[in-house]
Design an enzyme around this catalytic site. Structure first.
Site, short mmCIF file in Angstrom:
data_model
loop_
_atom_site.label_atom_id
_atom_site.label_comp_id
_atom_site.label_asym_id
_atom_site.label_seq_id
_atom_site.Cartn_x
_atom_site.Cartn_y
_atom_site.Cartn_z
N PRO A 60 0.81 -1.24 0.00
CA PRO A 60 0.00 0.00 0.00
C PRO A 60 0.84 1.28 0.00
O PRO A 60 0.82 2.07 0.94
CB PRO A 60 -0.83 -0.13 1.27
CG PRO A 60 0.03 -0.93 2.20
CD PRO A 60 0.78 -1.90 1.30
N CYS A 61 1.56 1.49 -1.10
CA CYS A 61 2.43 2.66 -1.21
C CYS A 61 1.63 3.96 -1.15
O CYS A 61 2.19 5.01 -0.82
CB CYS A 61 3.25 2.58 -2.49
SG CYS A 61 2.30 2.23 -3.96
N HIS A 62 0.33 3.91 -1.40
CA HIS A 62 -0.50 5.11 -1.31
C HIS A 62 -0.62 5.61 0.13
O HIS A 62 -0.98 6.75 0.36
CB HIS A 62 -1.89 4.85 -1.89
CG HIS A 62 -2.67 3.78 -1.19
ND1 HIS A 62 -2.48 2.44 -1.46
CD2 HIS A 62 -3.61 3.85 -0.23
CE1 HIS A 62 -3.29 1.74 -0.69
NE2 HIS A 62 -3.99 2.57 0.07
#
Length: 191
Positions: A155-157
């Site tokens: 989940p780089c967001h």
């Protein structure tokens, strides 16, 4: 509400030596997924058409023989999980193996820590760098997040700048998609 964990059908995945590409619709646009022996190699989402979604994983499909799976819903339990996630369901995807080839030990540590950022939470690039043991490596964390081939599952967001800005995002629609993903947490009441 936490979704039950499911595993990629590893028996089916190991039965074939070729990578499988799956293209499917979601509330976040068309998604494409490349799986090799039960490991997610690449995920792309936010596309307007199935063809654009498949082009989003073109590099992965160029790496070897890829079989396009026609009926994604029956062949990939992960597809249903990703579709539910796009609809706002919580899922940490920690049980889903992702490709780590080509990562340095630092990048691998960054990815592992990023995968554990809880739904509804975020870390700054600097905080993630510090947790990875390199407090001055915020830019290196940003580079690592920007080049992740498996967004959502990694989940780089959920990694933002210290000033509160969202930063960049590698998915279609870039920053707009990152904002949409970050807003999903407040829409589900998990802030």
């Amino acid at each position: 509400m936490k979704r039950p964990r499911h595993e990629i059908n590893s028996a089916e995945a190991s039965a074939s030596a070729v990578r499988r590409a799956v293209v499917f619709p979601s509330a976040l646009g068309w998604m494409s997924l490349v799986i090799d022996k039960g490991t997610v190699m690449q995920l792309s989402f936010g596309h307007g058409t199935p063809q654009e979604a498949l082009a989003g994983v073109y590099a992965a499909t160029e790496a070897g023989d890829v079989e396009l799976v026609e009926d994604a819903s029956e062949s990939e339990p992960l597809v249903r999980r990703l579709q539910a996630y796009a609809d706002g369901a919580q899922d940490d995807f920690l049980d889903v193996p992702v490709d780590g080839s080509g990562l340095t030990p630092f990048q691998m540590r960054v990815v592992q820590i990023c995968r554990r950022i809880p739904f509804g939470s975020s870390l700054t690039y600097g905080e993630l760098a510090a947790r990875a043991g390199h407090p001055r490596a915020a830019r290196a964390v940003g580079s690592c997040m920007r080049t992740r081939r498996v967004p959502l599952i990694v989940p780089c967001h959920r990694v933002v700048s210290a000033a509160g800005a969202t930063g960049r995002h590698s998915a279609c629609e870039g920053m707009r998609m990152k904002l949409r993903l970050l807003e999903m947490k407040s829409a589900t009441g998990s802030v």
